[in-house]
Design a protein around this motif. Structure first.
Motif, PDB file in Angstrom:
ATOM      1  N   UNK A   1       8.868  48.243  56.685  1.00 13.58           N
ATOM      2  CA  UNK A   1       9.091  47.734  57.838  1.00 13.58           C
ATOM      3  C   UNK A   1       8.254  46.469  58.014  1.00 13.58           C
ATOM      4  N   UNK A   2       6.992  46.477  57.411  1.00 13.06           N
ATOM      5  CA  UNK A   2       6.306  45.183  57.495  1.00 13.06           C
ATOM      6  C   UNK A   2       6.872  44.035  56.504  1.00 13.06           C
ATOM      7  N   UNK A   3       7.485  44.854  55.264  1.00 14.15           N
ATOM      8  CA  UNK A   3       8.209  43.452  54.491  1.00 14.15           C
ATOM      9  C   UNK A   3       9.439  42.932  55.329  1.00 14.15           C
ATOM     10  N   UNK A   4      10.144  43.760  56.109  1.00 17.96           N
ATOM     11  CA  UNK A   4      11.311  43.303  56.977  1.00 17.96           C
ATOM     12  C   UNK A   4      10.760  42.189  57.893  1.00 17.96           C
ATOM     13  N   UNK A   5       9.495  42.616  58.601  1.00 17.12           N
ATOM     14  CA  UNK A   5       9.084  41.855  59.762  1.00 17.12           C
ATOM     15  C   UNK A   5       8.758  40.525  59.052  1.00 17.12           C
ATOM     16  N   UNK A   6       7.965  40.610  58.146  1.00 17.02           N
ATOM     17  CA  UNK A   6       7.148  39.275  57.295  1.00 17.02           C
ATOM     18  C   UNK A   6       8.257  38.531  56.579  1.00 17.02           C
ATOM     19  N   UNK A   7       9.449  39.072  55.941  1.00 16.39           N
ATOM     20  CA  UNK A   7      10.185  38.534  55.193  1.00 16.39           C
ATOM     21  C   UNK A   7       9.481  38.226  53.842  1.00 16.39           C
ATOM     22  N   UNK A   8       8.593  39.076  53.424  1.00 15.30           N
ATOM     23  CA  UNK A   8       7.638  38.625  52.248  1.00 15.30           C
ATOM     24  C   UNK A   8       7.157  40.005  51.625  1.00 15.30           C
ATOM     25  N   UNK A   9       6.978  40.180  50.594  1.00 13.78           N
ATOM     26  CA  UNK A   9       6.207  40.943  49.658  1.00 13.78           C
ATOM     27  C   UNK A   9       4.769  41.067  49.887  1.00 13.78           C
ATOM     28  N   UNK A  10       4.319  40.019  50.376  1.00 13.24           N
ATOM     29  CA  UNK A  10       2.899  39.603  50.702  1.00 13.24           C
ATOM     30  C   UNK A  10       2.359  40.273  51.932  1.00 13.24           C
ATOM     31  N   UNK A  11       2.208  41.464  52.047  1.00 11.44           N
ATOM     32  CA  UNK A  11       1.908  42.016  53.308  1.00 11.44           C
ATOM     33  C   UNK A  11       0.581  43.173  52.923  1.00 11.44           C
ATOM     34  N   UNK A  12      -0.056  43.328  54.002  1.00  8.40           N
ATOM     35  CA  UNK A  12      -1.272  44.178  53.935  1.00  8.40           C
ATOM     36  C   UNK A  12      -0.992  45.717  53.619  1.00  8.40           C
ATOM     37  N   UNK A  13      -1.681  46.369  52.614  1.00  3.53           N
ATOM     38  CA  UNK A  13      -1.582  47.827  52.364  1.00  3.53           C
ATOM     39  C   UNK A  13      -1.979  48.542  53.384  1.00  3.53           C
TER      40      UNK A  13
END
Length: 131
Positions: free
Chosen positions: A93-105
């Protein structure tokens, strides 16, 4: 009778120590490792649905990534360890929201986060042209 036990104790202690050592060694070998997650250029990815897989020793993730108009519109975690499925879905969900693989674990689930992110990266990497 006591004499037999006195002779058996060293053998039993050796067997117990060997059992513990083999357990620790096996656990060490099967422990997932931190993964290096790259990035993917969404502008180069055609519309479609892509499957990504990542196996990190005992952790295994399968994701389905849907791309429309060069954006991630949905990521479904198809398979992951049941105990960490909720965290895997949070990362997707975080990847979808940010449109990036650079999300916090996800706190307390870093290796799960890495494994799911790498599966998503693998799905997106399959789509890029390497001309």
């Amino acid at each position: 009778m006591k004499e037999k036990w006195k002779k058996a104790v060293p053998y039993l202690a050796t067997i117990a120590a060997a059992f513990c050592a083999s357990f620790v060694f096996t656990a060490f070998l099967l422990r997932p490792e931190p993964l290096q997650v790259g990035s993917a250029e969404l502008g180069a990815i055609a519309d479609g649905t892509y499957i990504g897989v990542c196996q990190n020793k005992i952790l295994f993730a399968v994701v389905q990534v849907e791309i429309q108009n060069h954006e991630i519109v949905n990521i479904e975690v198809i398979e992951h360890k049941t105990a960490y499925m909720e965290q895997a879905k949070q990362i997707a969900e975080a990847v979808c929201d940010e449109q990036s693989l650079k999300v916090d674990a996800i706190s307390g689930a870093t290796l799960t986060s890495d494994t799911v992110l790498k599966a998503i990266e693998n799905a997106l990497r399959k789509t890029e042209s390497f001309e």
